[in-house]
Design a protein around this motif. Structure first.
Motif, PDB file in Angstrom:
ATOM      1  N   ASP A 121       0.914  -1.164   0.415  1.00  0.00           N
ATOM      2  CA  ASP A 121       0.018  -0.013   0.157  1.00  0.00           C
ATOM      3  C   ASP A 121       0.864   1.294  -0.183  1.00  0.00           C
ATOM      4  O   ASP A 121       2.003   1.398  -0.171  1.00  0.00           O
ATOM      5  CB  ASP A 121      -1.093   0.248   1.545  1.00  0.00           C
ATOM      6  CG  ASP A 121      -0.311  -0.068   2.495  1.00  0.00           C
ATOM      7  OD1 ASP A 121       0.662   0.147   2.770  1.00  0.00           O
ATOM      8  OD2 ASP A 121      -0.804  -0.615   3.699  1.00  0.00           O
ATOM      9  N   SER A 122       0.159   2.126   0.103  1.00  0.00           N
ATOM     10  CA  SER A 122       0.568   4.013   0.081  1.00  0.00           C
ATOM     11  C   SER A 122       2.039   4.331   1.334  1.00  0.00           C
ATOM     12  O   SER A 122       2.444   4.685   0.963  1.00  0.00           O
ATOM     13  CB  SER A 122       0.274   5.007  -0.629  1.00  0.00           C
ATOM     14  OG  SER A 122      -0.626   5.110   0.730  1.00  0.00           O
ATOM     15  N   GLU A 123       1.713   3.026   1.976  1.00  0.00           N
ATOM     16  CA  GLU A 123       2.637   3.322   3.246  1.00  0.00           C
ATOM     17  C   GLU A 123       3.587   2.098   3.127  1.00  0.00           C
ATOM     18  O   GLU A 123       4.139   2.370   4.188  1.00  0.00           O
ATOM     19  CB  GLU A 123       1.911   3.757   3.812  1.00  0.00           C
ATOM     20  CG  GLU A 123       0.627   4.484   4.626  1.00  0.00           C
ATOM     21  CD  GLU A 123       0.325   5.122   6.354  1.00  0.00           C
ATOM     22  OE1 GLU A 123       0.155   3.898   6.704  1.00  0.00           O
ATOM     23  OE2 GLU A 123      -0.365   5.955   6.637  1.00  0.00           O
ATOM     24  N   GLY A 124       3.761   1.728   2.222  1.00  0.00           N
ATOM     25  CA  GLY A 124       4.424   0.996   2.203  1.00  0.00           C
ATOM     26  C   GLY A 124       4.174  -0.926   2.688  1.00  0.00           C
ATOM     27  O   GLY A 124       5.023  -1.976   2.790  1.00  0.00           O
ATOM     28  N   ARG A 125       3.135  -1.111   3.699  1.00  0.00           N
ATOM     29  CA  ARG A 125       3.392  -2.318   3.928  1.00  0.00           C
ATOM     30  C   ARG A 125       2.540  -3.068   3.475  1.00  0.00           C
ATOM     31  O   ARG A 125       1.943  -2.981   2.349  1.00  0.00           O
ATOM     32  CB  ARG A 125       1.721  -2.003   4.978  1.00  0.00           C
ATOM     33  CG  ARG A 125       2.064  -1.204   6.271  1.00  0.00           C
ATOM     34  CD  ARG A 125       0.860  -0.752   7.289  1.00  0.00           C
ATOM     35  NE  ARG A 125      -0.505  -0.651   6.224  1.00  0.00           N
ATOM     36  CZ  ARG A 125      -1.347   1.176   6.637  1.00  0.00           C
ATOM     37  NH1 ARG A 125      -0.770   1.302   7.555  1.00  0.00           N
ATOM     38  NH2 ARG A 125      -2.060   0.913   6.272  1.00  0.00           N
ATOM     39  N   PRO A 126       3.177  -4.500   3.056  1.00  0.00           N
ATOM     40  CA  PRO A 126       3.031  -5.740   2.082  1.00  0.00           C
ATOM     41  C   PRO A 126       1.283  -6.320   2.286  1.00  0.00           C
ATOM     42  O   PRO A 126       0.576  -6.360   3.687  1.00  0.00           O
ATOM     43  CB  PRO A 126       4.208  -6.533   1.778  1.00  0.00           C
ATOM     44  CG  PRO A 126       4.127  -6.381   4.101  1.00  0.00           C
ATOM     45  CD  PRO A 126       4.214  -4.895   4.164  1.00  0.00           C
ATOM     46  N   GLY A 127       0.968  -7.398   1.616  1.00  0.00           N
ATOM     47  CA  GLY A 127       0.050  -8.031   0.494  1.00  0.00           C
ATOM     48  C   GLY A 127       0.674  -9.109  -0.281  1.00  0.00           C
ATOM     49  O   GLY A 127       1.228  -9.112  -0.724  1.00  0.00           O
ATOM     50  N   SER A 128       0.067 -10.294   0.029  1.00  0.00           N
ATOM     51  CA  SER A 128       0.406 -11.326  -0.771  1.00  0.00           C
ATOM     52  C   SER A 128      -1.317 -12.206  -0.554  1.00  0.00           C
ATOM     53  O   SER A 128      -1.141 -12.632   0.008  1.00  0.00           O
ATOM     54  CB  SER A 128       2.021 -11.845  -0.341  1.00  0.00           C
ATOM     55  OG  SER A 128       2.062 -12.535  -1.164  1.00  0.00           O
TER      56      SER A 128
END
Length: 137
Positions: A121-128
């Motif tokens: 996301d725009s705050e750099g938090r990952p998802g997969s």
């Protein structure tokens, strides 16, 4: 008429996985699964295709971000898990939007394919997310 529509859709199909890539050996070792627990990172859901389908398929992924953030489209990466892995990102890039991926005519040879999608996301938090695409002959 139906044959003409089918021929038209196949003529404009976009290769997602090629015959040569499908023949690569499966990944060695364990394949990472979705994480559990409360996470603030973005979520990736496979909308379509469902069960076993014929090629070309309508590939739809939904991205969901949380806490007022947006999906960072530059961070989206799709990988076909094989040995070696195959980066499919360039093939889906024209079909990406902030809401997800909408690829109407993704062409795949018959078989079962494990695909992983990584996003931030725009705050750099990952998802997969990892999912299996099953394509019948």
């Amino acid at each position: 008429m139906a044959a003409a529509v089918l021929a038209f859709s196949e003529a404009y199909a976009t290769p997602l996985i090629t015959e040569e890539e499908a023949k690569l050996p499966p990944p060695k070792g364990a394949v990472a699964v979705d994480r559990r627990g409360i996470l603030r990172g973005p979520k990736v859901d496979l909308v379509s295709p469902g069960d076993t389908v014929r090629s070309p398929v309508h590939l739809q992924l939904k991205f969901e971000s949380f806490g007022g953030t947006k999906i960072d489209l530059e961070s989206v990466k799709m990988t076909f898990l094989r040995t070696p892995n195959v980066d499919l990102t360039a093939r889906i890039k024209p079909f990406m939007q902030l809401s997800g991926v909408d690829m109407p005519n993704a062409e795949l040879p018959p078989g079962e394919y494990i695909v992983r999608v990584d996003v931030k996301d725009s705050e750099g938090r990952p998802g997969s997310a990892s999912f299996i695409l099953k394509v019948s002959p």
